[in-house]
Design a protein around this motif. Structure first.
Motif, PDB file in Angstrom:
ATOM      1  N   SER A  21       0.824  -1.203   0.000  1.00 50.36           N
ATOM      2  CA  SER A  21       0.000   0.000   0.000  1.00 50.36           C
ATOM      3  C   SER A  21       0.862   1.257   0.000  1.00 50.36           C
ATOM      4  CB  SER A  21      -0.929  -0.020   1.216  1.00 50.36           C
ATOM      5  OG  SER A  21      -1.675   1.165   1.276  1.00 50.36           O
ATOM      6  N   ARG A  22       1.898   1.282   0.847  1.00 45.30           N
ATOM      7  CA  ARG A  22       2.817   2.429   0.886  1.00 45.30           C
ATOM      8  C   ARG A  22       3.500   2.606  -0.467  1.00 45.30           C
ATOM      9  NH1 ARG A  22       4.284   0.370   6.043  1.00 45.30           N
ATOM     10  NH2 ARG A  22       6.118  -0.539   5.070  1.00 45.30           N
ATOM     11  N   TYR A  23       3.940   1.517  -1.033  1.00 45.85           N
ATOM     12  CA  TYR A  23       4.627   1.558  -2.327  1.00 45.85           C
ATOM     13  C   TYR A  23       3.725   2.134  -3.407  1.00 45.85           C
ATOM     14  CZ  TYR A  23       6.989  -0.018  -6.548  1.00 45.85           C
ATOM     15  OH  TYR A  23       7.593  -0.072  -7.776  1.00 45.85           O
ATOM     16  N   LEU A  24       2.475   1.675  -3.444  1.00 44.89           N
ATOM     17  CA  LEU A  24       1.560   2.131  -4.491  1.00 44.89           C
ATOM     18  C   LEU A  24       1.133   3.584  -4.312  1.00 44.89           C
ATOM     19  CD1 LEU A  24      -0.664  -1.060  -4.880  1.00 44.89           C
ATOM     20  CD2 LEU A  24       1.127  -0.229  -6.422  1.00 44.89           C
ATOM     21  N   THR A  25       1.100   4.074  -3.075  1.00 47.48           N
ATOM     22  CA  THR A  25       0.714   5.467  -2.856  1.00 47.48           C
ATOM     23  C   THR A  25       1.873   6.439  -3.091  1.00 47.48           C
ATOM     24  OG1 THR A  25       1.105   5.310  -0.484  1.00 47.48           O
ATOM     25  CG2 THR A  25      -1.149   4.960  -1.253  1.00 47.48           C
ATOM     26  N   ASN A  26       3.080   5.937  -3.049  1.00 49.28           N
ATOM     27  CA  ASN A  26       4.244   6.789  -3.323  1.00 49.28           C
ATOM     28  C   ASN A  26       4.497   6.797  -4.791  1.00 49.28           C
ATOM     29  OD1 ASN A  26       4.666   7.501  -0.686  1.00 49.28           O
ATOM     30  ND2 ASN A  26       5.967   5.756  -0.282  1.00 49.28           N
TER      31      ASN A  26
END
Length: 66
Positions: A61-66
């Motif tokens: 999730s963090r990866y996709l939002t960054n």
């Protein structure tokens, strides 16, 4: 034996992805203590696997939002 082998392959792949080619013994011990192991009891294996899955979902999730 097949179960142990598949768990071992998954742990090795994860460890390699996280640490790259080299990691110290203490770092490897820290990583491995949090991952499911074929020698864990069923309850411990499931708890570690569930926690690992949650952490991977949060990282994704963090990866996709960054």
């Amino acid at each position: 034996a097949a179960f142990r082998s598949s768990v071992g392959r998954a742990v090795d792949a994860y460890r390699k992805a996280i640490t790259g080619a080299a990691a110290g013994d203490k770092e490897l011990q820290r990583i491995e203590s949090r991952l499911p192991s074929p020698t864990d009891t069923f309850a411990n294996f499931k708890a570690k696997a569930d926690e690992f899955k949650k952490s991977m979902e949060m990282a994704k999730s963090r990866y996709l939002t960054n």
